[in-house]
Design a protein around this motif. Structure first.
Motif, short mmCIF file in Angstrom:
data_model
loop_
_atom_site.label_atom_id
_atom_site.label_comp_id
_atom_site.label_asym_id
_atom_site.label_seq_id
_atom_site.Cartn_x
_atom_site.Cartn_y
_atom_site.Cartn_z
N TRP A 204 8.72 7.46 -1.55
CA TRP A 204 9.60 6.67 -2.41
C TRP A 204 8.84 6.09 -3.60
O TRP A 204 9.31 6.09 -4.74
N LEU A 205 7.63 5.61 -3.34
CA LEU A 205 6.84 5.00 -4.42
C LEU A 205 6.17 6.04 -5.31
O LEU A 205 5.68 5.71 -6.37
N GLY A 206 6.14 7.29 -4.83
CA GLY A 206 5.42 8.32 -5.58
C GLY A 206 3.92 8.20 -5.39
O GLY A 206 3.13 8.62 -6.25
N ASP A 207 3.51 7.60 -4.28
CA ASP A 207 2.08 7.41 -4.02
C ASP A 207 1.47 8.67 -3.43
O ASP A 207 2.15 9.45 -2.78
N LYS B 194 8.31 0.10 -8.56
CA LYS B 194 9.19 0.09 -7.37
C LYS B 194 8.84 -1.05 -6.42
O LYS B 194 9.66 -1.44 -5.60
N ARG B 234 -5.73 0.22 -8.46
CA ARG B 234 -5.44 1.65 -8.61
C ARG B 234 -5.40 2.10 -10.06
O ARG B 234 -5.82 3.21 -10.38
#
Lengths: 301, 439
Positions: A204-207, B194, B234
């Motif tokens: 979902w976060l695109g991590d 998000k 990050r």
């Protein structure tokens, strides 16, 4: 029939085919090993003791000998006292596991806090009971009580390093498979639910996948999975019930960790949901668990 | 306020390598992006962050060893909440330098006492004030969903607080406003979006910088309330060419801070080392840290110092004043006077954590937890000068007989700590007048 019995039968069949000199050797080995694998707890004790030894001798996870001694001694002594008071037979295996788990997970400013943890853990087994069954996993309960009291304790994140983590995972899985009949499936249900939620979050976060993989590599997660939520005395009786319970704990822990920023979330989720096992058992009834052959009925072990 | 900038700014990613040195190093750092002109020389020597936390009250102070043109500096930091003007400030660089010196790993020097007349040790202390040396690598539809929630003038900086619904719009906004975002940052920004994070972006305002007349950039501080006790690393790892170093000075009320999602390891300390290390303590410390990082496969956070802020022993620098602590966000101490902090009322504890990280070894932002452990720890290495006077008592004979063993142990310590070849260490000892004794 418990799987250990199957193993014994199969091994004894082997004996008949083996030449006599081998038979003798094997029977000596077997006699030595039988007490160890006859009960999952023996292997668990070996595994936890090995981890603690690694902690003291090689890779420091933060456990300290005095604190560990306090945790183990207090758990054993409390069990002995409670057994005498309730006139139930004494079995020191479960309290030993509780003491070792507390040694590996709990950190405190003062080593005697581990003794307090051991006493709370074991006493909860005897005091907090519904229908003659204890409600909470003892070590988990002690951790939550002490964290809520903010009594100078915290939980080790259990970053053991990748090699020890994988070795421990394999070891715990092996113990579980050897004793597959002992409701160990809940550990797998939980681990998969937890991993699935972490992966879903990452997607979902695109991590990158490295993030959920890293999040799974926690020693305290393994102790929780294989020694707390999978405690057969405090988990639902039916397989479906165990799955529902495992998923609910994983989901609540995920919510607490990522949406409420509560850490460590696993223990709080387990203790909050433990009373629900009675409801699940009522809806999905199953025979009650007892360690091994229940020679001694009613003994809280 | 971020207006139209005449020069095109580029985002570089800070790379930090640590070089300990005995001379005081310059102030330093950041946990986000560095922005500079394509042709400017950037020397961000190390990222230094003071992370002050009391309950959910958090203050992050970021210092940078940015040595490029100040006007070309900019930073993007994800923050968990909206930030009002009063929550932003600048801090005197000296305050962070002071905290850095106070918590620095130290070399302690003793002279062995006369073996015939016990007692009487003479000690002196030397801090390793500033690690570091560094290099920078350049990295490389419009504003859909981006809201500039506020813009503030903060001393020499123009600060904006942005929120966004999707990363492309944010990247466009940043790019159009002079921040050139490296490839690969879009996904990371998307993840923060998000997670409902906002973005604190700051650039240097040339006019105000001239008016202030400092000629250098002061550390920026942001204060907010959040349950999230973490540092967003990050963004800094995107397109980074090699690992970076980060020093976190955590100031808390209760006790030591450790990483909640990475192994936290105390550096080896308290060892006797040969006398020649005095002349190259920086080199020794750097090698020791490199070796420790290697031993942990670069997957650990190292504790260099953990101590009650009220005192020190031996002191690498004087304890901070109440004023300095309050400036760094420790407002709970309740006294902002210039007198040295003694911890009489509310206590304060400092943990100095040193992290070497890249995207592979530290894929996730570091989350922290405050433990209630108040046990003091310091990175401390000991020089022992042998007793040189004449002495003929039996104790002196025993003392001399033990010396080669002690020196051999010192050599072994250095080999063990740094991974340097034994032969090299022994040669250095010989050059320094400790000939043959290290064997």
């Amino acid at each position: 029939m418990p799987i250990s019995h199957h193993i014994r039968l199969r091994v004894s069949r082997c004996f008949k085919r083996a030449p006599s000199y081998q038979r003798e050797e094997r029977s000596v080995l077997l006699r030595l090993l039988r007490p160890i694998w006859s009960d999952a707890r023996h292997l668990q004790i070996v595994a936890l003791t090995s981890l603690l030894t690694i902690n003291f001798a090689a890779i420091d996870f933060g456990a300290r000998p005095p604190a560990s001694a306090f945790a183990v001694a207090a758990s054993l002594i409390t069990q002995a006292i409670c057994a005498r008071l309730t006139k139930t037979p004494l079995d020191l295996r479960s309290p030993l596991i509780t003491g070792l788990s507390l040694s590996l997970l709990l950190r405190a400013e003062e080593p005697w806090m581990h003794a307090v943890a051991g006493v709370i853990a074991i006493a909860s087994k005897f005091l907090l009971r519904i229908d003659g069954k204890h409600v909470f996993n003892p070590a988990g309960f002690a951790i939550v009580v002490l964290l809520l009291c903010s009594a100078g304790v915290w939980i080790s994140p259990g970053q053991w390093g990748a090699s020890i983590w994988f070795a421990a995972l394999l070891g715990f899985l092996a113990i579980m498979v050897l004793h597959a009949a002992r409701r160990g499936d809940i550990a797998i249900y939980f681990l998969l639910s937890h991993a699935a939620l972490l992966c879903a979050r990452a997607a979902w976060l695109g991590d990158p996948w490295a993030i959920p993989v890293h999040q799974l590599q926690s020693g305290s997660l393994l102790i929780f999975t294989f020694f707390m939520i999978s405690d057969p005395r405090t988990s639902p009786g039916s397989p479906l019930g165990r799955f529902l319970f495992a998923f609910a704990v994983a989901a609540l822990a995920h919510y607490l960790a990522f949406f409420v920023q509560m850490r460590p979330a696993l223990y709080f989720a387990l203790i909050a949901l433990s009373p629900a096992t009675f409801l699940i058992d009522r809806i999905l009834p199953a025979p009650r668990f007892a360690w091994n052959v229940p020679a001694l009925k009613g003994a809280p072990r | 306020m971020i207006g139209k900038v005449t020069s095109r700014l580029k985002v570089g990613v800070a790379l930090v390598a640590m070089v300990s040195q005995l001379t005081a190093g310059p102030a330093a750092a950041f946990c986000g992006f560095y922005v500079a002109k394509a042709d400017s020389k950037l020397f961000n020597k190390s990222s230094k962050v003071v992370l002050t936390r009391d309950g959910n009250q958090t203050a992050i102070t970021m210092a940078s060893d940015y040595e490029g043109e100040p006007k070309e500096f900019a930073v993007v930091i994800p923050v968990p909440t909206f930030i009002e003007r009063k929550q932003i400030g600048v801090v005197d660089t000296k305050t962070i330098d002071h905290l850095d010196a106070y918590t620095a790993p130290r070399l302690v020097e003793y002279t062995d006492e006369d073996p015939c007349r016990p007692m009487m040790a003479v000690a002196s202390v030397r801090g390793v004030p500033r690690p570091m040396a560094m290099m920078v690598q350049r990295a490389g539809d419009r504003y859909a969903g981006v809201t500039v929630e506020a813009s503030y003038d903060v001393a020499e900086y123009d600060v904006s607080i942005l929120s966004a619904n999707e990363s492309n719009g944010l990247v466009n906004w940043l790019t159009d406003n002079g921040y050139k975002i490296p490839d690969g940052a879009t996904a990371v920004l998307g993840s923060y979006i998000k997670q409902n994070m906002r973005f604190f972006v700051a650039k240097v305002n040339r006019e105000r910088m001239q008016l202030i007349g400092n000629g250098y950039l002061r550390p920026l501080q942001v204060r907010y309330e959040t349950a999230k006790f973490m540092l967003p690393l990050r963004l800094g790892t995107v397109n980074a060419n090699g690992p970076q170093d980060l020093l976190v000075y955590a100031l808390t009320r209760k006790g030591r801070v450790e990483a909640a999602n990475y192994r936290t390891v105390k550096l080896p300390t308290g060892m006797d080392v040969p006398l020649y290390v005095k002349a190259e303590f920086g080199k020794f410390y750097k090698a020791m840290f490199d070796h420790a990082v290697e031993r942990e496969n670069m997957r650990a956070v190292f504790v260099e110092y953990a101590w009650d802020m009220g005192w020190c022993d031996p002191c690498a620098a004087e304890p901070l004043s109440n004023k300095e602590l309050v400036e760094l966000g420790a407002r709970w101490i309740g006294d902002a006077s210039g007198t040295p902090f003694r911890g009489g009322g509310a206590p304060a504890f400092v943990t100095r954590l040193h992290v070497r990280y890249d995207a592979k070894s530290f894929p996730e932002d570091i989350a922290f937890l405050e433990t209630q452990d108040r046990e003091n720890f310091q990175g401390r290495y000991v020089l022992r000068h042998p007793w040189q006077g004449g002495a003929s008592c039996p104790a002196a004979q025993a003392y001399r007989a033990e010396l080669p063993v002690k020196l051999a142990k010192q050599a072994a310590n250095v080999v063990d700590l740094t991974g340097w070849p034994r032969r090299e260490v022994e040669a250095q000892m010989e050059n320094n007048g400790q000939a043959g004794m290290g064997r």
